[in-house]
Design an enzyme around this catalytic site. Structure first.
Site, mmCIF file in Angstrom:
data_model
loop_
_atom_site.group_PDB
_atom_site.id
_atom_site.type_symbol
_atom_site.label_atom_id
_atom_site.label_comp_id
_atom_site.label_asym_id
_atom_site.label_seq_id
_atom_site.Cartn_x
_atom_site.Cartn_y
_atom_site.Cartn_z
ATOM 1 N N ARG A 88 4.332 2.120 -15.130
ATOM 2 C CA ARG A 88 5.218 1.021 -14.755
ATOM 3 C C ARG A 88 6.664 1.525 -14.755
ATOM 4 N NH1 ARG A 88 1.478 -0.817 -12.803
ATOM 5 N NH2 ARG A 88 0.403 -2.776 -13.211
ATOM 6 N N ASN A 129 -9.211 0.593 -10.390
ATOM 7 C CA ASN A 129 -8.467 1.598 -9.636
ATOM 8 C C ASN A 129 -7.951 2.735 -10.527
ATOM 9 O OD1 ASN A 129 -6.426 0.253 -10.936
ATOM 10 N ND2 ASN A 129 -5.571 -0.710 -9.104
ATOM 11 N N GLN A 150 9.641 -5.055 -7.898
ATOM 12 C CA GLN A 150 8.858 -4.708 -6.724
ATOM 13 C C GLN A 150 8.735 -5.920 -5.814
ATOM 14 O OE1 GLN A 150 6.195 -1.093 -8.555
ATOM 15 N NE2 GLN A 150 5.131 -2.824 -7.731
ATOM 16 N N HIS A 167 4.351 1.359 -4.314
ATOM 17 C CA HIS A 167 3.276 1.201 -5.312
ATOM 18 C C HIS A 167 1.904 1.213 -4.616
ATOM 19 C CE1 HIS A 167 2.062 -1.005 -9.266
ATOM 20 N NE2 HIS A 167 1.243 -0.029 -8.972
#
Ligand code: NDP
Length: 391
Positions: free
Chosen positions: A285, A147, A314, A333
């Site tokens: 991050r 990704n 998260q 995210h």
């Protein structure tokens, strides 16, 4: 027979499957550095389907159950008696995604006596205590490159969104206004600005490449310098440290992994060294930035905008200050979990499982930890250490 525990994000609130906007996604066979896209023996899903949520199951159920293995899929990972914690005890494999990470702390790794493999369905294994994985001889693998371009596209979108002040302008339309003066009072052109990337790995380089046609001055800092041909092609200025680079940039994009060297890299001191009104984009991050220092910099005007899609923890709690700080363009995210990306990282997860179950080697580029040491991609980009603790 193995037990595989897979932690995925919740289904859409409107139910599963969603109504898809498109019928297919383009097929990507390989990546810019020549690495091939995942090559599982087969897949049991249609690329473009929502695979990253609980009902999507990363398209793994038929494959695993037809071979007699047990697959447990859950989104329940936080409470002390979570499904993850209960199922972990006799699990051989744990899979999760950075978007909804199963924080594989030392305690969890030591509790999972059968655990042999932790897979990140995506990129970034900082939610796993790599020291504990090393000491307990647990292999850690991720789907490198799956990704990276998805994230690079999100970064470019966010840079333009902040610099041009897109989100407030769109809000004026929703509010039935035509308030041009309000809408443009924080809107600039990106052209001729100085844009710097912290790290020029797969994502960082893809971001720099995509920004070149905007006529900006490009900078980067990294532990290893890029080949001179690439520096020349993109017109890059190299800086040995983020401290050298940050003060000369109008926009900084963070594209390094979270590990002990990078945790809280953007603190009051580094933010204070930037130009007043700089923009910071962090899709790497959350913990690479000091949460409260970011809020202070936005409130004082030191930063003109902050955007990204990475938080800690998260999912971010409802009262996380990044939800309400001024001039932000945060998303949950999502950058690396577009439907296009999901097809690749689900395929890569299946490839890793096929290799592991058939006792074939997992691609070196997918390895982070193996045989009690950092390995493959992990040996190149990570330093060992726990990043699973508080804040
Ligand atoms: P790469 O491994 O290709 O690149 C990481 C780069 O960071 C490498 O060039 C590495 O340097 C560099 N680096 C490591 N430590 C430092 C440091 N202390 N200072 C400067 N540079 C450093 O990874 P990707 O580009 O594919 O991904 C980068 C990160 O992006 C991931 O680790 C992950 O945290 C995040 N990510 C986020 C996603 C999202 O959905 N938001 C999805 C995918 C990834 P070198 O190799 O030269 O040692």
């Amino acid at each position: 027979m193995s037990k595989i525990v897979c932690v995925l994000y919740d289904d859409p609130v409107d139910g599963y499957p969603p109504a898809y906007a498109r019928d297919d996604v383009p097929t990507i066979a390989g990546y810019p550095d020549g690495q091939t896209a995942p090559t599982p023996e087969r897949i049991d899903f249609k690329p473009g389907e929502l695979l990253g949520c609980v009902s999507g199951e990363l398209g793994l159920r038929n494959f695993l159950e037809s071979r007699g293995h047990t697959l447990v899929v859950t989104s329940d990972k936080e409470a002390p008696d979570s499904v993850l914690d209960r199922e972990l005890v006799d699990a051989d494999v744990v899979i999760s995604q950075p978007f909804w990470p199963a924080y594989m702390t030392r305690e969890r790794i030591e509790k999972a006596r059968n655990l042999q493999l932790i897979i990140t369905a995506g990129i970034g294994s900082d939610h796993t205590d790599l020291d504990a994985a090393i000491e307990n001889n647990v292999t850690v693998a991720e789907v490198t490159y799956s990704n990276s371009i998805s994230v690079a596209e999100h970064v470019v979108m966010m840079i333009l969104g902040l610099v041009r002040n897109y989100i407030p302008q769109h809000q004026w339309v929703l509010d039935k206004g035509w308030n041009i003066a309000d809408a443009v009072s924080r809107s600039y052109d990106l052209e001729a600005m100085h844009v710097g990337s912290v790290a020029a790995g797969r994502i960082g380089t893809a971001v720099l490449r995509r920004l070149k046609p905007f006529g900006v001055h490009l900078h980067y800092t990294d532990k290893h310098r890029l080949p001179s041909e690439v520096e020349e092609e993109l017109g890059l200025t190299y800086h040995a440290t983020p401290q050298d680079m940050a003060p000369v940039c109008d926009v900084v994009t963070i594209n390094c992994p979270l590990h002990p060297e990078t945790e809280h890299m953007f603190n009051d001191e580094l933010l204070g060294s930037m130009k007043r009104g700089a923009y910071l984009i962090n899709t790497a991050r959350g913990k690479i930035c000091d949460r409260d220092a970011i809020v202070r910099a936005l409130e004082s005007g030191q930063l003109a905008g902050y955007a990204g899609d990475v938080w800690f923890p998260q999912p971010a709690p409802a009262d996380h200050p990044w939800r309400t700080m001024p001039h932000h363009g945060m998303t949950p995210h999502t950058s690396g979990t577009s439907l296009s990306a999901q097809a690749r990282y689900a395929g890569g997860t299946r490839e890793i499982l096929e290799c592991w179950l058939d006792d074939r080697p997992i691609r070196d580029e997918y390895l982070i930890v193996k045989g009690g040491a950092l390995a493959g991609a992990g040996a190149h980009s990570y330093t060992a250490g726990a990043k699973t603790g508080e804040r």
